[in-house]
Design a protein around this motif. Structure first.
Motif: not given
Lengths: 218, 494
Positions: A106, A109-110, A113-114, A125, A127, B397, B399-400, B403
């Motif tokens: 993901e 995809k995340t 979304g951002t 989203d 998930g 998750k 990709g965390d 951030k």
């Protein structure tokens, strides 16, 4: 005065500094600046800049993501003001995002979304590992304009076609447009499954999404 | 902590040095320069004037080693220190004295001429991976008498970086020192802040030629750094064993340092070389062989045990094309050199046993050099906790971590960002960009560099003086005009 502030706002996004962007959003409220102006003339300029830089290979993923986060934080601060004014930021469109059933990847995809929410889309989203009925159900619930599906594996990308077939069966297209993405997704695949758009990166995905809702950049 | 490659134990280093000292006595060193023999003899060496063989006692060598500087620097045109010789500092420069260049369009190895050297200089000047320029190719469009100093002339006009160079005769070394003095503002200033270092080569096995020893003496007296380039060829001009070659290298360097320090104690000199194994199939001297790199790494370890600045020829290839073999051998050499903490690693850009230079290879080599440098920076501790502090707000998750502010703060310190010469694109992106291989991408990069290059601003008076000096020498060689030296034939960018 406000020109200076707009510049600072853009800069806070470019630097991915959420504290700063929230502080500037609050300041704009104190100064009774119109929140929509604050967003479009200030913060959005920063997001667009960093997106361009990323496209040229001069900015990197952490910068892009941090910019998106700073944008989200600023917009969240301004939203109550918009409500008070009885206005809302022009929503580019509503997008339901998911990684298809059987696939748990993901990051891409995340990111999409951002970047979509930073660009003014309302993003839902769901998930990872999402079956067709869940994706379509959510799209109907929020009256989505777009469904975006990600798949990283060649074995799971076939699920994208299942969702499209299901949508066709229910007669939900072209009301709901479908975007696909993920490492194995090629132009051939996108055409074969008759999706409406595909992109290989988050910046491209925003462009495609804007086209699909008829708000392409001039 | 800087990671280090150590092929030798302390015990083995002691044995190498012990046997090197033995070689200095038996069979001794053949010294073909009368002044060098005189220096050795009056200091206590036993010299046979007929055979020119000097037997150099250990005490003489020890005295020399005591006066050699442990560290010195090279300076750029403006007088800023840019290169440190000493400790485990690492620097890279293009390989020197090639005689041809690879023409990227035709893949022909063409005899090098003035425009070819200028192209190489512009590329090496632009790439930050090269801390020094070198007089990388000989220009065959000028008379032989001028071959060495003409290269230096061009480097001085097209670069501000420190220079690794070398003279081809005992006469021209003085002229080249004069040239450098013009820019430095006199010989004293040049000594104070040397811009260039001169490679000086003993001839294997165990010979200091008239020219080699003459250069050592001239450089020592001028206070301009000398770099010994000892090149034992294991199996032909040196023992077949790698350790035997390392030992001969030590003997050649120790004798060179002794001559040099006798001429002027305290003058800077470097423990360097360009050894190779001798290829038993083709009779070649493979610079890209792993055993060649092993000899280099080992002799550098020996030099370091004596506290001396070091140099080696690594990062070159024997391939004729900028291909897979070229990449493999060059990157391996650069990495071995960096991990060995060798102060100046020469050889980038070179193909075909150091015969052919290629600007395209220089830009590719710059990438492996950058990677080798990253390796040498080692594992870094940036944060109080190694990992546990990163997990606040992490929701299982992927990709965390993208951030996190700390990711943005640290990623460029942890990751080296290669140029577009290195492909990390998706298949689609790569296809859309033209499905290019490394060499093709390098060709584009060279063109971009050449288009954006600007010649450094040089004091016009100094430039004029240098021009007049070199033109004077050109006229002595019986030539009234030379490419780029004549007023009617100005520099391309002038």
């Amino acid at each position: 005065m406000s020109e200076e502030l707009y510049k600072e706002m853009a800069q806070s996004i470019i630097e991915g500094d959420s504290d700063k962007s929230v502080e500037l959003a609050k300041k704009s409220i104190e100064l009774q600046m119109h929140p929509l102006d604050t967003i479009t003339k200030g913060f959005v300029v920063g997001v667009n800049y960093i997106g361009d830089q990323f496209g040229k290979g001069e900015a990197f993923l952490p910068e892009l993501v941090m910019a998106g986060e700073a944008m989200k934080a600023a917009v969240a601060t301004l939203e109550p003001e918009l409500m008070k004014l009885g206005e809302s930021r022009e929503v580019m469109g509503r997008v339901v995002l998911a990684t298809v059933e059987g696939d748990i990847h993901e990051i891409g995809k995340t990111l999409v979304g951002t970047m979509l929410s930073a660009s003014g889309f309302e993003v839902y989203d769901l998930g990872v590992d999402q079956p067709a009925e869940k994706i379509i159900g959510k799209a109907l619930e929020v009256d989505a304009h777009i469904i975006g599906m990600s798949a990283l594996l060649t074995t799971t990308m076939v699920r994208q076609r299942e969702v499209i077939e299901e949508l066709d069966k229910e007669g939900l297209r072209p009301r709901i447009k479908v975007m696909v993405g993920g490492a194995p997704i090629t132009k051939d695949w996108f055409q074969k499954i008759k999706a409406d758009g595909y992109s290989e990166d988050a910046i491209g995905a925003v462009k495609i999404a804007k086209q699909l809702v008829g708000k392409a950049d001039a | 902590m800087q990671p280090k490659l150590s092929l030798l134990t302390d015990e083995l280093i002691a044995r190498i040095l012990d046997e090197a000292y033995q070689l200095l006595l038996k069979p001794g060193i053949k010294v073909q320069n009368p002044e060098a023999r005189e220096l050795l003899e009056s200091a206590g060496a036993q010299v046979d004037q007929e055979t020119m063989v000097a037997r150099i006692p250990g005490q003489l060598v020890h005295t020399a080693l005591e006066s050699v500087p442990r560290q010195f620097q090279l300076f750029d045109y403006e007088g800023n220190a840019r290169v440190v010789y000493g400790g485990d500092a690492i620097h890279f420069d293009p390989g020197s004295s090639g005689i041809s260049v690879l023409i990227p369009e035709t893949l022909e190895h063409k005899t090098a001429e003035t425009p070819d050297l200028i192209r190489i200089l512009k590329v090496a000047e632009t790439l930050p991976q090269y801390d020094a320029q070198s007089t990388s190719v000989v220009c065959h469009d000028v008379p032989k008498d001028l071959h060495d100093l003409y290269r230096l002339y061009l480097v001085m006009l097209f670069s501000r970086k420190p220079i690794v160079t070398g003279a081809f005769t005992n006469e021209t070394v003085h002229q080249m020192i004069d040239m450098l003095s013009i820019f430095a503002g006199g010989r004293e200033n040049l000594k104070e802040k040397p811009r260039a270092i001169f490679d000086v080569c003993p001839s294997p096995p165990l010979i200091w030629s008239n020219f080699g020893a003459g250069n050592l003496i001239a450089l020592a007296r001028a206070g301009v750094p000398a770099e010994i380039v000892s090149m034992p060829l294991a199996g032909a001009a040196a023992p077949v064993t790698l350790l035997g070659a390392v030992t001969q290298h030590a003997a050649e360097c120790l004798s060179g340092i002794t001559i040099h320090q006798l001429a002027q104690p305290g003058s800077p000199i470097v423990w360097g070389g360009a050894p190779a194994i001798f290829d038993m199939r083709k009779g070649g001297t493979p610079m890209g062989a792993v055993e060649t790199a092993m000899i280099d790494s080992s002799y550098a370890q020996v030099g370091k045990s004596l506290g001396l600045p070091t140099h080696a020829y690594l990062g070159a290839t024997d391939s004729k094309l900028v291909d897979m073999q070229a990449g493999m051998e060059s990157a391996m050499g650069a990495l071995v050199g960096a991990l060995s903490g060798i102060n100046m690693i020469s050889g980038a850009g070179m193909l075909d046993f150091l015969i052919c230079q290629s600007p395209e290879k220089l830009v590719i080599d710059a990438e492996s050099i950058a990677m080798a440098r990253r390796m040498v920076e080692g594992m870094k501790i940036h944060t109080d906790t190694l990992a546990t502090g990163f997990y606040e707000g992490v929701n299982f998750k992927g990709g965390d971590f993208l951030k996190q502010k700390i990711t943005l703060q640290l990623f460029q310190m942890e990751q080296h960002m290669p140029s577009v010469v290195i492909d990390r694109d998706s298949m689609r992106g790569w296809r859309e960009a033209g499905s290019m291989d490394t060499f093709t991408r390098a060709k584009i990069r060279v063109k971009e560099i050449l288009a954006s290059y600007k010649r450094p601003e040089i004091d016009p008076d100094k430039e004029r003086d240098l021009h007049d000096y070199v033109l004077g020498l050109a006229k002595e060689s019986g030539l009234e005009t030379l490419p780029l030296l004549d007023e009617k034939n100005p520099l391309p960018d002038a």
